[in-house]
Design a protein around this motif. Structure first.
Motif, short mmCIF file in Angstrom:
data_model
loop_
_atom_site.label_atom_id
_atom_site.label_comp_id
_atom_site.label_asym_id
_atom_site.label_seq_id
_atom_site.Cartn_x
_atom_site.Cartn_y
_atom_site.Cartn_z
N THR A 37 66.90 -14.93 2.30
CA THR A 37 67.30 -15.19 0.92
C THR A 37 66.46 -16.33 0.38
O THR A 37 66.41 -17.42 0.98
CB THR A 37 68.79 -15.56 0.85
OG1 THR A 37 69.56 -14.52 1.44
CG2 THR A 37 69.22 -15.75 -0.60
N LEU A 38 65.80 -16.08 -0.74
CA LEU A 38 64.86 -17.05 -1.31
C LEU A 38 65.19 -17.32 -2.77
O LEU A 38 65.59 -16.42 -3.51
CB LEU A 38 63.43 -16.50 -1.23
CG LEU A 38 62.99 -15.94 0.13
CD1 LEU A 38 61.77 -15.06 -0.04
CD2 LEU A 38 62.70 -17.07 1.09
N ARG A 39 65.03 -18.57 -3.18
CA ARG A 39 65.08 -18.88 -4.60
C ARG A 39 63.78 -18.40 -5.22
O ARG A 39 62.71 -18.59 -4.66
CB ARG A 39 65.24 -20.39 -4.82
CG ARG A 39 66.53 -20.99 -4.29
CD ARG A 39 66.57 -22.48 -4.60
NE ARG A 39 67.76 -23.12 -4.07
CZ ARG A 39 67.85 -23.62 -2.84
NH1 ARG A 39 66.81 -23.54 -2.01
NH2 ARG A 39 68.97 -24.20 -2.43
N CYS A 40 63.87 -17.79 -6.38
CA CYS A 40 62.67 -17.24 -7.01
C CYS A 40 61.64 -18.33 -7.31
O CYS A 40 60.44 -18.08 -7.32
CB CYS A 40 63.04 -16.50 -8.29
SG CYS A 40 63.99 -14.98 -7.98
N GLU A 41 62.12 -19.56 -7.54
CA GLU A 41 61.21 -20.66 -7.85
C GLU A 41 60.69 -21.35 -6.60
O GLU A 41 59.82 -22.22 -6.68
CB GLU A 41 61.92 -21.68 -8.74
CG GLU A 41 63.14 -22.29 -8.07
CD GLU A 41 63.95 -23.17 -9.00
OE1 GLU A 41 64.62 -24.09 -8.50
OE2 GLU A 41 63.90 -22.94 -10.23
N ASP A 42 61.23 -21.00 -5.43
CA ASP A 42 60.81 -21.63 -4.18
C ASP A 42 60.95 -20.61 -3.05
O ASP A 42 61.95 -20.58 -2.35
CB ASP A 42 61.65 -22.87 -3.89
CG ASP A 42 61.22 -23.58 -2.60
OD1 ASP A 42 60.19 -23.17 -2.02
OD2 ASP A 42 61.91 -24.52 -2.18
N GLU A 43 59.94 -19.76 -2.89
CA GLU A 43 60.02 -18.68 -1.91
C GLU A 43 59.47 -19.07 -0.54
O GLU A 43 59.26 -18.23 0.32
CB GLU A 43 59.29 -17.44 -2.45
CG GLU A 43 59.93 -16.87 -3.71
CD GLU A 43 59.44 -15.49 -4.07
OE1 GLU A 43 58.42 -15.06 -3.49
OE2 GLU A 43 60.08 -14.83 -4.92
N GLU A 44 59.25 -20.35 -0.33
CA GLU A 44 58.75 -20.82 0.95
C GLU A 44 59.88 -21.32 1.86
O GLU A 44 59.76 -21.31 3.08
CB GLU A 44 57.72 -21.95 0.74
CG GLU A 44 56.48 -21.52 -0.03
CD GLU A 44 55.75 -20.36 0.64
OE1 GLU A 44 55.64 -20.37 1.88
OE2 GLU A 44 55.31 -19.45 -0.09
N ARG A 45 60.98 -21.76 1.25
CA ARG A 45 62.09 -22.31 2.03
C ARG A 45 63.33 -21.44 1.83
O ARG A 45 63.98 -21.52 0.79
CB ARG A 45 62.38 -23.75 1.59
CG ARG A 45 61.26 -24.72 1.93
CD ARG A 45 61.61 -26.12 1.47
NE ARG A 45 61.76 -26.20 0.02
CZ ARG A 45 62.17 -27.29 -0.63
NH1 ARG A 45 62.48 -28.38 0.05
NH2 ARG A 45 62.26 -27.29 -1.95
N PRO A 46 63.64 -20.58 2.80
CA PRO A 46 64.78 -19.66 2.64
C PRO A 46 66.12 -20.37 2.69
O PRO A 46 66.30 -21.35 3.42
CB PRO A 46 64.62 -18.71 3.82
CG PRO A 46 63.87 -19.49 4.85
CD PRO A 46 62.93 -20.38 4.08
#
Length: 212
Positions: A37-46
């Protein structure tokens, strides 16, 4: 179905093609899959990662899972396929509650822990903490989320043994004596750890029914 998803605010990006025909997702079909699960604005840190927990997720079609967008997304996937689904906020409002339950399950706790005296709507309106700062922040500030999903296995209805969490209330009532019996048999065989797991499943069923 991909077009329907897109029209409803869910964009699919295939990262790896699956194999074979699209499964027939009848009610009762069990899908085993990994997810991040990823934030659309931060797809590097699930926010969540089933691979990191060492256990994939299982979902049974038609059981009214609290996050309907997951079932809708999985219905478009083939075994072995990996894809990303970017979902509008309206589809993920309940994700903090779902994530809390899944984290509790992964930790060997009651998935409903912390919800006995605080209803879902109250939690969504910030009257109760979920016990995880990142989930508290997400419920305060709802936002679109991306789900990176990989289908591992699809099983037809009747070809697998249901986990207690996936049972209906009637199925739980019928299953408790059988699960308890299995625990007793394992204990007599000296398989204490496996017996404890069965007893835990039986208790979890009863707790869930008591909260209805």
């Amino acid at each position: 179905e991909v077009e329907q998803l897109r029209a409803d605010g869910v964009d699919k990006e295939v990262l790896r093609e699956g194999t074979g025909p699209l499964p027939d997702f009848r009610d009762g079909t069990k899908v085993t899959f990994h997810y991040r699960t990823l934030r659309c604005e931060d797809e590097e840190r699930p926010l969540d990662d089933s691979r990191a927990r060492g256990k994939p997720m299982e979902l049974i079609a038609g059981k009214k899972f609290k996050l309907p967008v997951w079932e809708a997304a999985l219905r478009t996937m083939r075994p072995g396929e990996r894809a990303r689904f970017r979902c509008d906020t309206k589809h993920v409002l309940l994700y903090p509650l779902v994530s809390k339950s899944l984290r509790n399950i992964a930790a060997g706790k009651d998935p409903l822990e912390g919800q006995r005296h605080c209803c879902s709507m109250a939690q969504l309106h910030d009257h109760c903490s979920l016990g995880f700062p990142d989930l508290d922040e997400l419920q305060k500030n709802p936002q679109p989320l991306t789900f990176d999903m990989e289908v591992l296995k699809v099983e037809a209805p009747g070809s697998y043994e249901q986990d207690p969490w996936a049972m209906t209330d009637e199925e739980k009532l019928q299953a408790v004596p059988q699960i308890h019996k299995q625990g007793n048999e394992l204990y007599r065989e000296g398989r204490v750890q496996e017996a404890a797991s069965k007893y835990y499943d039986a208790i979890a069923c009863l707790k869930n029914l008591q909260m209805k």
